[in-house]
Motif scaffolding. Structure first.
Motif, short mmCIF file in Angstrom:
data_model
loop_
_atom_site.label_atom_id
_atom_site.label_comp_id
_atom_site.label_asym_id
_atom_site.label_seq_id
_atom_site.Cartn_x
_atom_site.Cartn_y
_atom_site.Cartn_z
N ARG A 109 -1.58 -1.79 10.02
CA ARG A 109 -0.75 -0.95 8.70
C ARG A 109 -0.06 0.11 9.52
O ARG A 109 -0.68 0.85 10.51
CB ARG A 109 -1.61 -0.41 8.23
N GLN A 110 1.20 -0.12 9.23
CA GLN A 110 2.17 0.78 9.84
C GLN A 110 3.03 1.84 8.15
O GLN A 110 3.19 1.20 7.40
CB GLN A 110 3.33 0.18 10.80
N LEU A 111 2.76 2.63 8.46
CA LEU A 111 3.20 3.66 7.35
C LEU A 111 4.64 3.99 7.91
O LEU A 111 5.31 3.92 8.77
CB LEU A 111 2.67 4.61 7.08
N GLY B 41 2.01 23.84 8.81
CA GLY B 41 1.75 23.79 9.98
C GLY B 41 -0.01 23.72 9.64
O GLY B 41 -0.51 23.19 11.16
N LYS B 42 -0.09 22.56 8.85
CA LYS B 42 -0.61 22.33 8.06
C LYS B 42 -0.99 20.10 8.65
O LYS B 42 0.21 20.10 9.21
CB LYS B 42 -1.72 22.21 7.25
N ARG B 43 -2.18 19.08 9.03
CA ARG B 43 -2.65 17.84 9.33
C ARG B 43 -1.77 17.87 7.76
O ARG B 43 -2.15 18.01 6.33
CB ARG B 43 -3.35 17.64 9.60
N PRO B 44 -0.94 16.34 7.15
CA PRO B 44 -0.82 15.86 6.41
C PRO B 44 -1.89 15.26 5.94
O PRO B 44 -2.80 14.54 6.87
CB PRO B 44 0.03 14.52 6.54
N GLU C 72 -3.64 17.87 13.87
CA GLU C 72 -3.04 19.37 13.01
C GLU C 72 -2.04 19.41 14.15
O GLU C 72 -1.52 19.66 13.76
CB GLU C 72 -3.79 20.41 13.36
N TYR D 36 0.89 11.72 0.97
CA TYR D 36 0.06 12.99 1.44
C TYR D 36 0.93 13.98 0.85
O TYR D 36 1.98 14.59 0.86
CB TYR D 36 0.38 12.46 3.32
N LEU E 109 -4.19 12.70 2.42
CA LEU E 109 -3.41 11.96 1.82
C LEU E 109 -4.69 12.71 0.73
O LEU E 109 -5.98 13.45 0.11
CB LEU E 109 -4.52 10.94 2.27
N PHE F 117 7.54 6.32 5.83
CA PHE F 117 7.24 7.66 5.08
C PHE F 117 9.11 7.89 4.31
O PHE F 117 10.11 7.89 4.86
CB PHE F 117 7.25 8.70 5.91
N GLY F 118 8.66 8.68 3.47
CA GLY F 118 9.66 9.34 2.78
C GLY F 118 10.58 10.81 3.64
O GLY F 118 9.89 11.54 4.08
N SER F 119 11.54 11.18 3.23
CA SER F 119 11.71 12.70 4.14
C SER F 119 11.22 13.75 3.69
O SER F 119 11.34 15.08 3.65
CB SER F 119 13.10 12.68 3.26
N TYR G 225 0.87 -1.31 0.07
CA TYR G 225 0.16 0.27 0.02
C TYR G 225 0.52 1.26 0.04
O TYR G 225 1.54 1.53 1.25
CB TYR G 225 -1.35 -0.07 1.47
N GLY H 200 -6.68 -1.57 11.62
CA GLY H 200 -5.70 -1.39 10.85
C GLY H 200 -5.36 -1.75 9.68
O GLY H 200 -4.25 -2.28 9.33
N GLN I 177 0.97 17.94 2.35
CA GLN I 177 1.28 18.82 3.75
C GLN I 177 1.43 20.65 3.54
O GLN I 177 2.59 20.38 3.70
CB GLN I 177 2.14 18.04 5.17
N PHE J 65 4.28 13.95 0.79
CA PHE J 65 5.73 12.04 1.34
C PHE J 65 4.68 11.28 0.58
O PHE J 65 3.71 11.52 0.78
CB PHE J 65 5.10 12.43 2.94
N TRP K 291 2.72 20.75 19.00
CA TRP K 291 4.07 21.25 18.73
C TRP K 291 5.04 21.41 19.94
O TRP K 291 4.76 21.85 20.47
CB TRP K 291 4.36 22.91 17.87
#
Lengths: 113, 115
Positions: free
Chosen positions: A99-101, A41-44, B108, A36, A46, A103-105, A32, B98, A38, A89, B111
């Motif tokens: 499931r555990q994502l 200052g906001k959430r990632p 969000e 994402y 999809l 992530f790339g950098s 999978y 999951g 981003q 990302f 921080w």
């Protein structure tokens, strides 16, 4: 464990041009692959995802391709707009019930008006 | 539908102090995740819960980090004592289960700056 490499780290394009971001993954069991977006200052959030039984998926100006043999997948954005400017990302997830994502950098995309 | 809620949004503490973050997942989501995102990097999984049980905490620095999800809904992540390198955004996320096919939704973020 899984390792995801993403490049380029920064990408600048002119408005209307296409942008391509590439990722490679290490674990052939991953099945999978979400992308994402981003904003600062906001959430990632999809934007598109693909599963290993599909080679390509498209949603309006966004498309993702997957090459399982080479273990790489790419995000394609066509007709870029200034609002596409953000960090993107890629991620990969191992098969199984939990499931555990990984992530790339990230890629900082800047669309120049 | 309501998203993943997190608080506080911002926290500044001195090193060696403690801090706690709270997360309320999307209603009905059994799986809850805590991710750490250091500036300029992708999120890194710290811990995953399925209902009130821990599925994976292999990347959680257990000497200073702890997390719980006692009633299978809200979760708290605690850091004690904090180090400078803990400065990051702590992202809570949830999914229906999951299993593959269930989208993961992020909050969000909280921080944290450790000075």
């Amino acid at each position: 464990g899984e390792n995801v490499e993403q490049h380029p780290s920064t990408l600048s394009v002119q408005e209307g041009d296409s942008a391509v971001i590439k990722c490679t993954y290490s674990d052939s069991a991953s099945n999978y692959f979400p992308w994402y977006k981003q904003e600062l200052g906001k959430r990632p959030q999809l934007i598109i995802d693909i599963r290993s039984n599909v080679g390509e998926k498209k949603d309006q100006r966004i498309a993702v391709t997957l090459n399982k043999t080479a273990k790489h997948f790419s995000l394609h954005i066509t007709e870029t707009q200034p609002e596409d400017s953000a960090v993107y990302f890629c991620a990969a997830s191992l098969s199984g019930s939990a499931r555990q994502l990984t992530f790339g950098s990230g890629t900082q995309l800047t669309v120049l008006p | 539908e309501a998203g993943v809620a997190q608080s506080p949004r911002y926290k500044i503490i001195e090193k060696r102090q403690s801090v706690a973050f709270w997360c309320n997942p999307i209603s009905g989501h059994a799986t809850l995740y805590w991710y750490q995102q250091i500036l300029g990097q992708g999120p890194k999984l710290l811990i995953q819960f399925q209902n009130n049980g821990v599925v994976d905490d292999s990347q959680l620095p257990k000497d200073r980090f702890s997390a719980e999800r006692l009633k299978g809904v809200d979760s708290t992540l605690k850091i004690q004592p904090a180090k400078l390198e803990d400065s990051a955004v702590y992202l809570c996320a949830s999914s229906y289960t999951g299993a593959t096919g269930n989208t993961i939704y992020f909050g969000e973020g909280s921080w944290l700056t450790v000075v």
